[in-house]
Design an enzyme around this catalytic site. Sequence first.
Site, mmCIF file in Angstrom:
data_model
loop_
_atom_site.group_PDB
_atom_site.id
_atom_site.type_symbol
_atom_site.label_atom_id
_atom_site.label_comp_id
_atom_site.label_asym_id
_atom_site.label_seq_id
_atom_site.Cartn_x
_atom_site.Cartn_y
_atom_site.Cartn_z
ATOM 1 N N HIS A 523 0.830 -1.207 0.000
ATOM 2 C CA HIS A 523 0.000 0.000 0.000
ATOM 3 C C HIS A 523 0.860 1.250 0.000
ATOM 4 C CE1 HIS A 523 0.911 0.558 4.255
ATOM 5 N NE2 HIS A 523 0.383 -0.616 4.564
ATOM 6 N N CYS A 555 2.767 -5.188 6.553
ATOM 7 C CA CYS A 555 2.546 -4.754 5.173
ATOM 8 C C CYS A 555 3.841 -4.300 4.504
ATOM 9 C CB CYS A 555 1.529 -3.620 5.144
ATOM 10 S SG CYS A 555 -0.103 -4.107 5.726
#
EC number: 2.3.2.-
Length: 593
Positions: A523, A555
């Site tokens: 992301h 992430c």
Amino acid sequence: MIKRTKLKKSKFFIAALTVLSIMSVNSFSASEKSSQKKNTEWKQITLEPDLDGDGIKDKIDVEYAEVGSNVYLKFTSYVFTEKAKFEKGKQVEKAITKSDFEEKFDNFVKGFIAEYPKKNGSSQSAVTEQPIETQDTNAEIPAPAVENKPEETSATINNKTDETDKKTVSQKKNTVNSEGNTENDKALDSLRESNMVKAQNTVLDNKNNDNLNNSAQNQNITSSYSYIKQYFGKRPENLTFNFGYDKHSPRDMDEFVFIKTATSIRKEPNSNAKVIKSATYSQKYKTTGIVKTNTGNKSDEWYEVFFDNQLGYIPKSAVEKREFDWNDMMEKVNRTNKFIKESIASNKKLYVLDNYVPLGGGKSGSHDKYGNRPNQSEYGYTDTSFKNHINIPDRTIMTVEKETDKYIQVRIEAYDNGIYYLKPSAKKYLKNTGITGEVTRFIYVDRASQNEMVIEKSGDGWNVVTSSFVTTGKDTGNSFATPYGTFLIAYSKPVMQYTGSDNKTVVGDARNAVRFSGGGYMHGIPSVFEPKNTRERRKAATAKKIGTYPESHKCIRHYDDQIKFIYDWLGNSSPGHSEGFRVPSVPTVMLVK
């Protein structure tokens, strides 16, 4: 009408490189502007230097137009203020003949930045270390889709961002800019480019495509010192480099060192040699090898680095050796596709473990031999006694070799092509991948070097679509290392919003999220919404840490524009999905090293 475009795509560069003129003009004349007004096409780019020396990016809007043998330019500065807004400065006009553009444009921009009033009350006599970047001024802002993010809490994020704000502004700036150019790249580029192109590359996104495996980074650069190890950076023969997006893609940096402690680069490999440059934390330099010192303690080792068309030497203790490991990437790609093709030829279906549950879906426990923790995983036992096991992360690709009422026998290529046993209760988590042939798209993430390479099939070979530095997960407390393995991308969504400690209230978001394993997403830069007036500064501070050390909660963080490109490249085979999820247009596999 002003057209916003990247300058490398404009006719301006073609003309600047090919048309010669001896005319010199230092200002606009009213008669010229009047006579050329109807036929003049103005275009614009945005540069992002740190004008006032506060450690935060500012802007310079550059409007330009070709009129005859001249290029007319208008420079307008915008300084990012403490109110999180850009404050417009005065406009400066400049005219340069195309024949002089090579030197005068480069020098003018450097001088404009150096002489701009700094917050400490002084101006700089030399160019600031903050690189100038081109900016996509037409970036889309997608609509949000809410989902809980299991690895972040409100308290954790607030603590980290406050600390980040304090540290980053005081640090010297990284020599790696958002275009991916480093000082090393510019030096090596100078070996094969004209002075005109080199001057433009200082401030503009005008890098040449590097389609050859034997580029400048593979040239035999050697010194007279005794090498302990040399790096030649031989790239795979079937890999080309026709980038689809290269703003953050370093060139000629296959083998590099990361500065972990501020130090000096010296002319010779000894501590008494002349200092030719200061190296600050997080800077990156191409390395050609490790050499022995040429004086004093003969056991001392130094990294030989190449920059500004010269060799220098950095003490080994001050750096970490890192790389863009194209060869390991292609080895894993070939192994994965061999496993897939052999499975299909044997009429074995390919499955993916699909047991992700937001804020759950895993067990507590220790690391397995591959370094993976049980979070959002299933146990894969080494035999039917169900004693010893590995942790199989969500989205892992496997085949079912045998099934009984007591176990499900699976083979997983990513984990030494080993045989593992699942309990029958895990059957509900095995989903058909839908893969019917060779996978043609891969994303490769190197956790040790904090970088990423994206490739796709091109004829009989492979092509690099983009590459960049990233930030992966930190293995501590409630944070998890980005899992090791081979994962089938699940879906992407325009915005990932995440909740606070109550698991209900949305406190922040990140753009363009791509789920690859459990709650692990690729992301953009994450940040909490409040306080609003510091949000852009906090995001900028987080972005500056990309490519340094693991820091996320599982992430993989990207620059916003980098992940937007990947998000679009993945495509969408599920338009109209009820939750806004975008399944990739073709199966895409992530390889985490």
